[in-house]
Design an enzyme around this catalytic site. Structure first.
Site, PDB file in Angstrom:
ATOM      1  N   ARG A 148       0.635  -1.165   0.040  1.00 42.71           N
ATOM      2  CA  ARG A 148       0.206  -0.219   0.138  1.00 42.71           C
ATOM      3  C   ARG A 148       0.877   1.126   0.145  1.00 42.71           C
ATOM      4  NH1 ARG A 148      -2.463  -3.247   3.535  1.00 42.71           N
ATOM      5  NH2 ARG A 148      -1.246  -3.181   4.705  1.00 42.71           N
ATOM      6  N   ASP A 168       9.811  -6.647  -4.699  1.00 41.83           N
ATOM      7  CA  ASP A 168       8.488  -7.244  -4.015  1.00 41.83           C
ATOM      8  C   ASP A 168       9.218  -8.592  -4.817  1.00 41.83           C
ATOM      9  OD1 ASP A 168       6.883  -8.576  -2.266  1.00 41.83           O
ATOM     10  OD2 ASP A 168       5.907  -6.157  -2.418  1.00 41.83           O
ATOM     11  N   CYS A 227      10.948   4.823   6.588  1.00 44.47           N
ATOM     12  CA  CYS A 227       9.744   4.739   6.793  1.00 44.47           C
ATOM     13  C   CYS A 227       9.354   3.880   7.574  1.00 44.47           C
ATOM     14  CB  CYS A 227       9.242   6.084   6.319  1.00 44.47           C
ATOM     15  SG  CYS A 227      10.378   7.087   6.085  1.00 44.47           S
ATOM     16  N   ALA A 228       9.280   2.836   7.901  1.00 48.46           N
ATOM     17  CA  ALA A 228       8.854   1.653   7.770  1.00 48.46           C
ATOM     18  C   ALA A 228       9.442   0.680   8.954  1.00 48.46           C
ATOM     19  CB  ALA A 228       9.421   0.744   6.926  1.00 48.46           C
ATOM     20  N   ARG A 229      10.217  -0.119   9.478  1.00 44.94           N
ATOM     21  CA  ARG A 229      10.664   0.122  10.736  1.00 44.94           C
ATOM     22  C   ARG A 229      11.947  -0.286  11.131  1.00 44.94           C
ATOM     23  NH1 ARG A 229       6.723   0.666  11.997  1.00 44.94           N
ATOM     24  NH2 ARG A 229       4.603  -0.708  13.272  1.00 44.94           N
ATOM     25  N   ASP A 253      12.877   7.341   9.633  1.00 41.03           N
ATOM     26  CA  ASP A 253      11.465   7.641  10.805  1.00 41.03           C
ATOM     27  C   ASP A 253      11.711   6.812  11.751  1.00 41.03           C
ATOM     28  OD1 ASP A 253       9.049   9.026  11.461  1.00 41.03           O
ATOM     29  OD2 ASP A 253       7.986   7.052  10.358  1.00 41.03           O
ATOM     30  N   GLU A 258      13.045   2.335  19.849  1.00 41.56           N
ATOM     31  CA  GLU A 258      12.436   3.352  20.545  1.00 41.56           C
ATOM     32  C   GLU A 258      12.066   3.702  21.254  1.00 41.56           C
ATOM     33  OE1 GLU A 258       9.720   3.865  17.476  1.00 41.56           O
ATOM     34  OE2 GLU A 258      10.995   3.885  15.751  1.00 41.56           O
ATOM     35  N   HIS A 276       9.365   8.536  14.441  1.00 42.15           N
ATOM     36  CA  HIS A 276       7.924   7.806  13.795  1.00 42.15           C
ATOM     37  C   HIS A 276       7.092   8.365  13.302  1.00 42.15           C
ATOM     38  CE1 HIS A 276       6.743   3.566  14.589  1.00 42.15           C
ATOM     39  NE2 HIS A 276       6.127   4.168  13.393  1.00 42.15           N
ATOM     40  N   LEU A 277       7.013   9.475  12.779  1.00 47.65           N
ATOM     41  CA  LEU A 277       6.115  10.389  12.133  1.00 47.65           C
ATOM     42  C   LEU A 277       5.172   9.566  11.193  1.00 47.65           C
ATOM     43  CD1 LEU A 277       7.654  13.974  12.805  1.00 47.65           C
ATOM     44  CD2 LEU A 277       5.681  12.337  14.458  1.00 47.65           C
ATOM     45  N   GLY A 278       5.552   9.225  10.768  1.00 40.84           N
ATOM     46  CA  GLY A 278       5.174   8.436   9.268  1.00 40.84           C
ATOM     47  C   GLY A 278       3.680   8.217   9.164  1.00 40.84           C
TER      48      GLY A 278
HETATM   49  N1  LIG Z   1       6.268   4.974  10.540  1.00 41.16           N
HETATM   50  C1  LIG Z   1       5.722   5.045  10.001  1.00 41.16           C
HETATM   51  O1  LIG Z   1       4.258   5.360  11.053  1.00 41.16           O
HETATM   52  C2  LIG Z   1       4.122   3.439   9.538  1.00 41.16           C
HETATM   53  C3  LIG Z   1       5.327   2.378   9.383  1.00 41.16           C
HETATM   54  N2  LIG Z   1       4.532   1.443   8.461  1.00 41.16           N
HETATM   55  C4  LIG Z   1       4.701   0.571   8.187  1.00 41.16           C
HETATM   56  O2  LIG Z   1       5.115   0.224   6.947  1.00 41.16           O
HETATM   57  C5  LIG Z   1       4.698  -1.147   6.335  1.00 41.16           C
HETATM   58  C6  LIG Z   1       4.116  -1.422   5.142  1.00 41.16           C
HETATM   59  O3  LIG Z   1       2.863  -0.802   5.552  1.00 41.16           O
HETATM   60  P1  LIG Z   1       2.217  -1.272   3.932  1.00 41.16           P
HETATM   61  O4  LIG Z   1       2.452  -0.793   2.710  1.00 41.16           O
HETATM   62  O5  LIG Z   1       0.525  -0.521   4.848  1.00 41.16           O
HETATM   63  O6  LIG Z   1       2.006  -2.736   3.666  1.00 41.16           O
HETATM   64  P2  LIG Z   1       1.608  -3.876   2.889  1.00 41.16           P
HETATM   65  O7  LIG Z   1       1.371  -4.774   3.682  1.00 41.16           O
HETATM   66  O8  LIG Z   1       0.718  -3.375   2.174  1.00 41.16           O
HETATM   67  O9  LIG Z   1       3.183  -4.087   2.496  1.00 41.16           O
HETATM   68  C7  LIG Z   1       4.035  -4.792   2.458  1.00 41.16           C
HETATM   69  C8  LIG Z   1       4.824  -5.136   0.870  1.00 41.16           C
HETATM   70  O10 LIG Z   1       5.838  -5.678   1.446  1.00 41.16           O
HETATM   71  C9  LIG Z   1       6.248  -6.997   0.729  1.00 41.16           C
HETATM   72  N3  LIG Z   1       7.012  -7.605   1.293  1.00 41.16           N
HETATM   73  C10 LIG Z   1       6.772  -8.370   1.895  1.00 41.16           C
HETATM   74  N4  LIG Z   1       8.264  -9.557   3.044  1.00 41.16           N
HETATM   75  C11 LIG Z   1       9.190  -8.635   1.677  1.00 41.16           C
HETATM   76  C12 LIG Z   1      10.592  -9.098   1.150  1.00 41.16           C
HETATM   77  N5  LIG Z   1      10.834 -10.051   1.823  1.00 41.16           N
HETATM   78  N6  LIG Z   1      11.154  -8.300   0.154  1.00 41.16           N
HETATM   79  C13 LIG Z   1      10.570  -7.212  -0.148  1.00 41.16           C
HETATM   80  N7  LIG Z   1       9.286  -6.942   0.012  1.00 41.16           N
HETATM   81  C14 LIG Z   1       8.801  -7.485   0.981  1.00 41.16           C
HETATM   82  C15 LIG Z   1       4.797  -7.108   0.625  1.00 41.16           C
HETATM   83  O11 LIG Z   1       5.048  -8.087  -0.410  1.00 41.16           O
HETATM   84  C16 LIG Z   1       3.663  -6.167  -0.084  1.00 41.16           C
HETATM   85  O12 LIG Z   1       3.570  -5.660  -0.532  1.00 41.16           O
HETATM   86  C17 LIG Z   1       4.342  -1.454   7.428  1.00 41.16           C
HETATM   87  O13 LIG Z   1       4.387  -2.907   7.909  1.00 41.16           O
HETATM   88  C18 LIG Z   1       4.795  -0.638   8.674  1.00 41.16           C
HETATM   89  O14 LIG Z   1       5.995  -1.473   9.967  1.00 41.16           O
HETATM   90  C19 LIG Z   1       3.071   1.716   8.173  1.00 41.16           C
HETATM   91  C20 LIG Z   1       2.133   2.327   9.140  1.00 41.16           C
HETATM   92  C21 LIG Z   1       3.567   3.834   9.326  1.00 41.16           C
HETATM   93  O1  LIG Z   2       1.377   1.521  11.554  1.00 42.18           O
HETATM   94  C1  LIG Z   2       1.925   1.383  11.607  1.00 42.18           C
HETATM   95  O2  LIG Z   2       2.891   0.688  11.406  1.00 42.18           O
HETATM   96  C2  LIG Z   2       2.995   2.432  12.031  1.00 42.18           C
HETATM   97  O3  LIG Z   2       4.553   2.362  12.195  1.00 42.18           O
HETATM   98  C3  LIG Z   2       2.685   3.885  12.947  1.00 42.18           C
HETATM   99  O4  LIG Z   2       2.884   3.585  14.141  1.00 42.18           O
HETATM  100  P1  LIG Z   2       2.434   4.354  15.785  1.00 42.18           P
HETATM  101  O5  LIG Z   2       0.587   3.766  15.235  1.00 42.18           O
HETATM  102  O6  LIG Z   2       2.273   5.810  14.698  1.00 42.18           O
HETATM  103  O7  LIG Z   2       3.451   4.266  16.344  1.00 42.18           O
END
Ligand SMILES: NC(=O)C1=CN([C@@H]2O[C@H](COP(=O)(O)OP(=O)(O)OC[C@H]3O[C@@H](n4cnc5c(N)ncnc54)[C@H](O)[C@@H]3O)[C@@H](O)[C@H]2O)C=CC1
Ligand SMILES: O=C(O)C(=O)COP(=O)(O)O
Length: 524
Positions: A148, A168, A227-229, A253, A258, A276-278
């Site tokens: 997404r 991916d 900005c993922a993990r 991020d 943390e 961690h502001l994403g």
């Molecule tokens: N910084 C923040 O505040 C936020 C961070 N996140 C992080 O972002 C991540 C992704 O979120 P979305 O896009 O919504 O998830 P999503 O599930 O839509 O997308 C994740 C993608 O990663 C792919 N993937 C899985 N394993 C993989 C690998 N080994 N190599 C390459 N690609 C791989 C999946 O096929 C999928 O298309 C979340 O899991 C979360 O940890 C999400 C929201 C806010």
């Molecule tokens: O939705 C996620 O995966 C996030 O990383 C967002 O984290 P937070 O709810 O802002 O602590």
């Protein structure tokens, strides 16, 4: 009244469905502030700050659901939750745009040194030559993890005339083509990208995906974003490549720990960071809070959830359709478990007729939960049933058949034990309810509920009368009685239902009659 604990900062406005529900008592406290009350909560709502460990789950004895107001569930022990039958849900869609926008903002800031320039000006400097940047225009962006957030980021990057390459392993070429991105292997992406950003979940496969070895394959002068993990890009490896000037800069991020304290990345001027502001926008927080609030309320009131991590997700419509069958299979499982007293190796279910078109995996989970509930002393439900069956070495499988034996639907279950097999067949008849129509190859017809005695006896005159009299003499009223046999004079069965539990002594006295083969008490 349902007790709901909101342990992290979650939008009040978004929580309105729970706050306004008359059957919910909502507490907003950190886990550490309610240590003594942990055993009372039915639901726990968190973001990324609270870690839901096995130890916490053990203390939350009444917990039925953990809701993550956001996407990443790496702070929740899913396996431990599943083992305990606790449903884990998240809100996968609500913060996608905010996180994609934040990543884009970080990328633009990174290549134009905006945070550094800001600090410099506020320090009363005017050092324009120190902050000469790079355009995004015509650069190659590598997106690792194209879900997404990755795909929303790609749209924005393309609007800035960037070429987008993605890696991916779960993305098909046709979807990549449709989205106008170049699908590559990880090595090829690393070799071609000017800027690399990761958007995968943190899993055992993605932890350290970009490490000393893989980062060595990137272009000299590459920019990196996370900005993922924290941990998807190994922090120590990134620090090394920043140190030697191979990586030109990074935008971070999220951190392995943390808040970060002695993190080496914080020492580099060319690393820009946010705490961690994403997902931290008004819109995203409202969305995710609302999503989980509605889902938790639905779940507590016995309805399906829309986004579960450890249960198949069902729509309300589908859930309503399968409910009669899940109740039926739960009862069939309970009958089987009590009739088949020995260890079981395999459970096989065959669905025929209308039920075969429904979500049978969920119905099979109900069967396993009905079966296992009578064998183990911990709570079993659709969440943990298949895991517990596997743990105990019980294999299970489903088949679809077109032999409905004249019914609209039938469900046949065969259980294999060490020395024998046992089978049961049930059906759900609209306006009449569930019926058992065959048990251990005897045709019969009974309603699977209440206190039952399953008696096997020889088919000869007087047996039914004798059982009736013996029970009558003990002042025990038989509510219903069904009989079945395979052939005249052979083995036959009786299924009796009662208004109360039948004591062991009564069963022992009935067993004295020579024509009785076995008696099994069944409690449903
Ligand atoms: N910084 C923040 O505040 C936020 C961070 N996140 C992080 O972002 C991540 C992704 O979120 P979305 O896009 O919504 O998830 P999503 O599930 O839509 O997308 C994740 C993608 O990663 C792919 N993937 C899985 N394993 C993989 C690998 N080994 N190599 C390459 N690609 C791989 C999946 O096929 C999928 O298309 C979340 O899991 C979360 O940890 C999400 C929201 C806010
Ligand atoms: O939705 C996620 O995966 C996030 O990383 C967002 O984290 P937070 O709810 O802002 O602590």
């Amino acid at each position: 009244m349902y007790e709901v604990l909101v342990a992290d900062s979650i939008s009040n406005e978004g929580l309105a469905p729970l706050l306004e529900a008359s059957n919910v008592n909502l507490t907003r406290k950190k886990v550490t502030e309610v240590e003594d009350l942990l055993h009372t909560y039915d639901a726990l709502l968190v973001r990324s700050a609270t870690t839901v460990t096995e130890d916490l789950l053990d203390k939350m004895k009444n917990l039925k659901i953990v809701a993550r107001a956001g996407v990443g569930v790496d702070n929740i022990d899913i396996e431990a939750s599943t083992k305990r039958g606790v449903v884990v849900i998240n809100a996968p869609n609500g913060n996608t745009i905010s996180t994609a926008e934040h990543t884009f903002a970080m990328m633009a800031s990174l290549v134009r040194h905006i945070p550094q320039g800001n600090i410099s000006v506020k320090s009363r400097e005017w050092n324009r030559s120190a902050f000469v940047g790079t355009e995004l225009n015509r650069k190659h962006l590598g997106i690792v993890g194209f879900g997404r957030i990755g795909s929303e980021l790609a749209k924005r990057a393309k609007a800035f005339n960037m070429t987008v390459h993605v890696y991916d392993p779960f993305l098909t070429t046709s979807r990549a083509e449709k989205l106008g991105v170049d699908l590559l292997s990880l090595d090829d992406l690393l070799a071609v990208a000017d800027i690399i950003t990761v958007h995968t979940p943190l899993t055992k496969d993605t932890k350290g995906l970009l490490n000393r070895e893989t980062l060595a394959k990137t272009k000299k002068g590459v920019y990196l974003l996370n900005c993922a993990r924290g941990g998807i890009i190994d922090e120590e490896a990134l620090a090394h490549y920043l140190e030697i000037g191979h990586v030109q800069g990074a935008a971070i991020d999220v951190f392995e720990v943390e808040p970060p304290t002695d993190n080496p990345l914080l020492n580099f001027d060319q690393v820009i960071t946010t705490p961690h502001l994403g997902a931290s926008t008004k819109e995203a927080q409202l969305n995710v809070a609302e999503d989980v609030a509605y889902d938790v309320l639905r779940f507590l009131e016995g309805n399906p959830v829309s986004s579960s991590i450890n249960l198949p997700t069902l729509s309300k419509d589908v859930f309503e359709k399968i409910q009669p069958f899940t109740s039926l299979t739960k009862q069939l499982g309970a009958v089987l478990s009590q009739c088949m007293k020995e260890p079981v190796q395999d459970i096989s279910v065959t669905y025929a007729g209308t039920v075969a078109d429904l979500e049978t995996t969920y119905i099979t989970r109900s069967l396993l939960s009905g079966f296992l509930t009578h064998r183990i002393d911990r709570s079993v439900n659709e969440v943990n049933a298949s895991m517990i069956a596997k743990e105990r070495g019980i294999t299970f499988g489903e088949k679809i058949s077109d032999n409905t034996q004249g019914y609209a639907n039938i469900i046949e279950v065969v259980v294999k034990g060490e020395s024998r097999t046992f089978s049961i067949t049930g059906t759900y008849i609209k306006d009449y309810g569930p019926r058992v129509i065959n048990i251990d190859s005897f045709d019969i017809d009974f309603y699977p509920e209440g206190h039952l005695l399953y008696i096997r006896h020889t088919d000869q005159p007087g047996v039914i009368g004798n059982v009736g009299k013996a029970l009558g003499d003990l002042d025990i009223n038989i509510a219903t009685m069904q009989v079945g046999r395979k052939q005249k004079g052979g083995e036959a069965i009786m299924m009796l239902t009662f208004d109360r539990l039948i004591e062991d002594a009564t069963i022992e006295s009935l067993k004295q009659a020579s024509e009785i083969v076995t008696i099994q008490r069944i409690e449903l």
